[in-house]
Scaffold this active site. Structure first.
Site, PDB file in Angstrom:
ATOM      1  N   HIS A 105      31.832  46.153  46.649  1.00 50.22           N
ATOM      2  CA  HIS A 105      31.846  45.545  47.374  1.00 50.22           C
ATOM      3  C   HIS A 105      33.187  44.230  46.822  1.00 50.22           C
ATOM      4  O   HIS A 105      32.829  43.566  47.860  1.00 50.22           O
ATOM      5  CB  HIS A 105      30.477  45.074  48.156  1.00 50.22           C
ATOM      6  N   CYS A 106      33.447  44.920  45.801  1.00 48.41           N
ATOM      7  CA  CYS A 106      34.497  43.625  45.781  1.00 48.41           C
ATOM      8  C   CYS A 106      35.745  44.370  45.864  1.00 48.41           C
ATOM      9  O   CYS A 106      36.373  45.336  47.057  1.00 48.41           O
ATOM     10  CB  CYS A 106      35.232  44.233  43.695  1.00 48.41           C
TER      11      CYS A 106
END
Length: 192
Positions: free
Chosen positions: A72-73
């Site tokens: 989720h970066c």
């Protein structure tokens, strides 16, 4: 006679038990070849799998590009860049080794989701390892050793170039992919 058989069975079972303990102890203590740098003396779980990987076998005396990842970066598109590096240099002796981490609170809580991001969304074929901490006192020993030679990752997708002797020779922040010159220098200094 019946007691003799029981005693014989008990002694045989006891012998097998002690033999098993002895074999297990030897395997856990001596499972790493002398030629393998200590930095890789770890067995880690493959991402979204029950398969355990011996890092000495995975790295096998090659140069390594080690990177901590999170699904989720904002840097997840680098999975594509890392896969391109893997494809270009895998036959020349470079191992790309991804390690999932939630140390910066951006990894999926479910390993299936983390695996889907890298394997399905980005077509990753390089080795990805299960989620572990990569900084601080709880960091996995692999990253503690990396930090003792360089520094802990400052964010997700921090990259370390490690020579076949297990020494960190270069690192890149999350913003940069190792350039071709750095990779070529690493491979040529290793004779690869």
């Amino acid at each position: 006679m019946r007691n003799s058989l029981k005693q014989l069975f008990f002694i045989g079972a006891l012998s097998l038990t002690f033999a098993g303990i002895s074999v297990q102890a030897e395997e856990s203590e001596g499972s790493y070849p002398e030629s393998c740098p200590e930095i890789y003396h770890h067995t880690m779980k493959q991402l979204h799998s029950s398969k355990m990987l011996n890092l000495c076998d995975v790295t096998d005396g090659k140069s390594v590009l080690l990177v901590n990842t999170a699904s989720h970066c904002g840097f997840t598109d680098q999975f594509g860049d890392l896969e391109a590096i893997h494809e270009k240099y895998k036959d020349r002796g470079l191992v790309v080794l991804g390690v999932s981490s939630d140390s910066f609170n951006q990894e999926a809580k479910d390993e299936a989701e983390a695996a889907e991001v890298c394997f399905k969304n980005f077509g990753v074929t390089f080795t990805m390892l299960s989620t572990v901490p990569v900084k601080g006192e709880n960091a996995h020993p692999l990253f503690k050793e990396v930090a003792s030679q360089d520094q802990y990752p400052r964010w997700n997708f921090y990259k370390y170039m490690i020579n076949p002797e297990g020494k960190v020779v270069h690192s890149n922040s999350s913003f940069r992919i190792p350039d071709e010159e750095v990779i070529e220098n690493l491979l040529s200094s290793a004779g690869l």
